[in-house]
Design a protein around this motif. Sequence first.
Motif, PDB file in Angstrom:
ATOM      1  N   ASP A 114       1.982   7.042   1.656  1.00 49.67           N
ATOM      2  CA  ASP A 114       0.825   6.178   1.930  1.00 49.67           C
ATOM      3  C   ASP A 114       0.031   6.663   3.135  1.00 49.67           C
ATOM      4  O   ASP A 114      -0.358   5.883   4.003  1.00 49.67           O
ATOM      5  CB  ASP A 114       1.256   4.722   2.164  1.00 49.67           C
ATOM      6  N   SER A 137       3.411   5.107   5.829  1.00 50.10           N
ATOM      7  CA  SER A 137       4.459   4.111   5.654  1.00 50.10           C
ATOM      8  C   SER A 137       5.796   4.796   5.872  1.00 50.10           C
ATOM      9  O   SER A 137       5.929   5.996   5.658  1.00 50.10           O
ATOM     10  CB  SER A 137       4.410   3.534   4.239  1.00 50.10           C
ATOM     11  N   ALA A 157       6.102   3.648  10.971  1.00 48.82           N
ATOM     12  CA  ALA A 157       4.714   4.098  10.903  1.00 48.82           C
ATOM     13  C   ALA A 157       4.398   5.178  11.930  1.00 48.82           C
ATOM     14  O   ALA A 157       3.684   4.951  12.892  1.00 48.82           O
ATOM     15  CB  ALA A 157       3.763   2.923  11.042  1.00 48.82           C
ATOM     16  N   ILE A 176       8.226  -0.860   5.523  1.00 54.07           N
ATOM     17  CA  ILE A 176       6.773  -0.734   5.528  1.00 54.07           C
ATOM     18  C   ILE A 176       6.275  -0.036   4.265  1.00 54.07           C
ATOM     19  O   ILE A 176       6.694   1.075   3.961  1.00 54.07           O
ATOM     20  CB  ILE A 176       6.328   0.055   6.769  1.00 54.07           C
ATOM     21  N   TYR A 177       5.346  -0.702   3.579  1.00 54.76           N
ATOM     22  CA  TYR A 177       4.700  -0.145   2.393  1.00 54.76           C
ATOM     23  C   TYR A 177       3.186  -0.256   2.540  1.00 54.76           C
ATOM     24  O   TYR A 177       2.678  -1.134   3.231  1.00 54.76           O
ATOM     25  CB  TYR A 177       5.078  -0.950   1.138  1.00 54.76           C
ATOM     26  N   SER A 235       0.542   1.093   3.881  1.00 52.14           N
ATOM     27  CA  SER A 235      -0.077   0.925   5.194  1.00 52.14           C
ATOM     28  C   SER A 235      -1.477   1.521   5.247  1.00 52.14           C
ATOM     29  O   SER A 235      -1.876   2.317   4.402  1.00 52.14           O
ATOM     30  CB  SER A 235       0.808   1.556   6.267  1.00 52.14           C
ATOM     31  N   GLY A 269       0.298  -2.944   7.623  1.00 56.33           N
ATOM     32  CA  GLY A 269       1.208  -2.588   6.541  1.00 56.33           C
ATOM     33  C   GLY A 269       1.873  -3.796   5.943  1.00 56.33           C
ATOM     34  O   GLY A 269       2.032  -4.830   6.589  1.00 56.33           O
TER      35      GLY A 269
END
Length: 155
Positions: free
Chosen positions: A32, A47, A55, A94-95, A97, A112
Amino acid sequence: MKLPSLLALAAALFPTLTRAYTNPVAFYDLADLDVRNVNGTYYYSASTMHYSPGAPILRSYDLVNWDIIGHSVPTLNWGNKYSLIGGQAYVKGIYASWFNYNSHDGQWYWGGCIEYSTTYVYTAPAPQGPWTQHAVFAFCLYDSGLLIDDDGTPY
């Protein structure tokens, strides 16, 4: 006669074509990605799923050589399972972002989605940090972005 002139022009205009480099240029698993060019320097954020700190922020002056200079999310403090206490958060961090810079207020912004349910926004005065939590949304802004208008208004 025209072909050598064109090749010389191309080599002068595109110096990276004359340099050799090997892919991948950054041997990291950073999904990402979001890349920003600020004053001739490139900044990359991504991410990081369950890894803490999260991050990472990378910097490059040529899009080939990258250095990790910090993390937008200093610690994954969204529950005990992120510290492996009473559970685990493997692949739940975290996805999707996003990352941007607002030259009008001099702030860096990172956001995120966490576990498809919550979105966190962090800000910093420099890409190296310090990053602080700025806002929390009780829903996932999956694969969103932050547009900074010409007058500095964020959308």
